[in-house]
Design a protein around this motif. Sequence first.
Motif, PDB file in Angstrom:
ATOM      1  N   ASP A  91      68.320  71.508  58.436  1.00 56.09           N
ATOM      2  CA  ASP A  91      69.042  70.625  57.526  1.00 56.09           C
ATOM      3  C   ASP A  91      68.149  70.020  56.453  1.00 56.09           C
ATOM      4  O   ASP A  91      68.539  69.882  55.324  1.00 56.09           O
ATOM      5  N   ARG A  92      66.955  69.633  56.814  1.00 60.94           N
ATOM      6  CA  ARG A  92      66.099  68.909  55.878  1.00 60.94           C
ATOM      7  C   ARG A  92      64.652  69.244  56.209  1.00 60.94           C
ATOM      8  O   ARG A  92      64.248  69.199  57.367  1.00 60.94           O
ATOM      9  N   VAL A  93      63.867  69.545  55.187  1.00 60.79           N
ATOM     10  CA  VAL A  93      62.451  69.835  55.358  1.00 60.79           C
ATOM     11  C   VAL A  93      61.678  69.100  54.272  1.00 60.79           C
ATOM     12  O   VAL A  93      62.060  69.139  53.096  1.00 60.79           O
ATOM     13  N   ARG A  94      60.598  68.455  54.675  1.00 58.80           N
ATOM     14  CA  ARG A  94      59.706  67.784  53.722  1.00 58.80           C
ATOM     15  C   ARG A  94      58.272  68.088  54.107  1.00 58.80           C
ATOM     16  O   ARG A  94      57.946  68.273  55.283  1.00 58.80           O
ATOM     17  N   PHE A  95      57.398  68.130  53.098  1.00 62.55           N
ATOM     18  CA  PHE A  95      55.971  68.343  53.288  1.00 62.55           C
ATOM     19  C   PHE A  95      55.225  67.144  52.684  1.00 62.55           C
ATOM     20  O   PHE A  95      54.706  67.224  51.571  1.00 62.55           O
ATOM     21  N   PRO A  96      55.172  66.004  53.404  1.00 64.99           N
ATOM     22  CA  PRO A  96      54.615  64.780  52.835  1.00 64.99           C
ATOM     23  C   PRO A  96      53.123  64.817  52.534  1.00 64.99           C
ATOM     24  O   PRO A  96      52.634  64.010  51.747  1.00 64.99           O
ATOM     25  N   SER A  97      52.396  65.766  53.145  1.00 61.87           N
ATOM     26  CA  SER A  97      50.949  65.785  53.011  1.00 61.87           C
ATOM     27  C   SER A  97      50.456  67.226  53.159  1.00 61.87           C
ATOM     28  O   SER A  97      51.054  67.997  53.916  1.00 61.87           O
ATOM     29  N   PRO A  98      49.371  67.609  52.468  1.00 59.71           N
ATOM     30  CA  PRO A  98      48.874  68.986  52.565  1.00 59.71           C
ATOM     31  C   PRO A  98      48.130  69.247  53.877  1.00 59.71           C
ATOM     32  O   PRO A  98      47.724  68.314  54.576  1.00 59.71           O
ATOM     33  N   GLY A 133      43.352  63.714  62.083  1.00 57.83           N
ATOM     34  CA  GLY A 133      42.649  62.971  61.039  1.00 57.83           C
ATOM     35  C   GLY A 133      43.515  62.588  59.862  1.00 57.83           C
ATOM     36  O   GLY A 133      43.061  61.875  58.971  1.00 57.83           O
ATOM     37  N   GLY A 134      44.751  63.056  59.834  1.00 61.53           N
ATOM     38  CA  GLY A 134      45.654  62.731  58.732  1.00 61.53           C
ATOM     39  C   GLY A 134      46.343  61.394  58.958  1.00 61.53           C
ATOM     40  O   GLY A 134      46.451  60.917  60.084  1.00 61.53           O
ATOM     41  N   THR A 135      46.810  60.816  57.866  1.00 66.80           N
ATOM     42  CA  THR A 135      47.519  59.535  57.972  1.00 66.80           C
ATOM     43  C   THR A 135      49.021  59.693  57.785  1.00 66.80           C
ATOM     44  O   THR A 135      49.769  58.763  58.082  1.00 66.80           O
ATOM     45  N   ARG A 136      49.448  60.841  57.270  1.00 62.05           N
ATOM     46  CA  ARG A 136      50.870  61.111  57.061  1.00 62.05           C
ATOM     47  C   ARG A 136      51.216  62.461  57.671  1.00 62.05           C
ATOM     48  O   ARG A 136      50.360  63.342  57.744  1.00 62.05           O
ATOM     49  N   PRO A 137      52.465  62.657  58.069  1.00 59.73           N
ATOM     50  CA  PRO A 137      52.860  63.980  58.578  1.00 59.73           C
ATOM     51  C   PRO A 137      52.639  65.048  57.505  1.00 59.73           C
ATOM     52  O   PRO A 137      52.682  64.759  56.305  1.00 59.73           O
ATOM     53  N   VAL A 138      52.444  66.284  57.961  1.00 60.59           N
ATOM     54  CA  VAL A 138      52.315  67.405  57.022  1.00 60.59           C
ATOM     55  C   VAL A 138      53.641  68.144  56.866  1.00 60.59           C
ATOM     56  O   VAL A 138      53.834  68.869  55.890  1.00 60.59           O
TER      57      VAL A 138
END
Length: 153
Positions: A91-98, A133-138
């Motif tokens: 339904d929904r896909v987002r890539f908030p961080s590389p 080590g990331g601060t946001r989801p990928v």
Amino acid sequence: MGELRYDELGDALGTMLGPSDSILITQSRIDSFAEATEDRQWIHIDPARAAHGHFGTTIAHGYLTLSLVSAFLEQILVVSGFESVINYGTDRVRFPSPVPVDSLIRATGEIIGVVPGDGWTQLTVRVTVERDGGTRPVCVAEVLIRYIAPAEG
């Protein structure tokens, strides 16, 4: 890991899943994905040029990350007592961080929807992929999984 029986799916709303094992995103994996999809943008496959780009290194394709969601789901959601299962869509896909090359990524999930049908039950699972080590989801994807009821008899 969430372990459910088919006859329990109606009560699965809100079930938290995971985390999965980690997967290492190597340059070889990125290059293979680029070849398979014919998406050969330099930010993915040219380490020398990417070193001077916005991210300072090559990054995985967003769709490479999304393609690993099925593997993560197999680890974090185990359902028994059904005839078959169908990947019904997203339904929904987002890539908030590389995802920089050589990152470890893993997933968690939450069952956010349960729809009973005639001979099937469909789950909506919000899968969140994170990078060590990331601060946001990928990647955050709402995945639709349809479980077909066992045959009567």
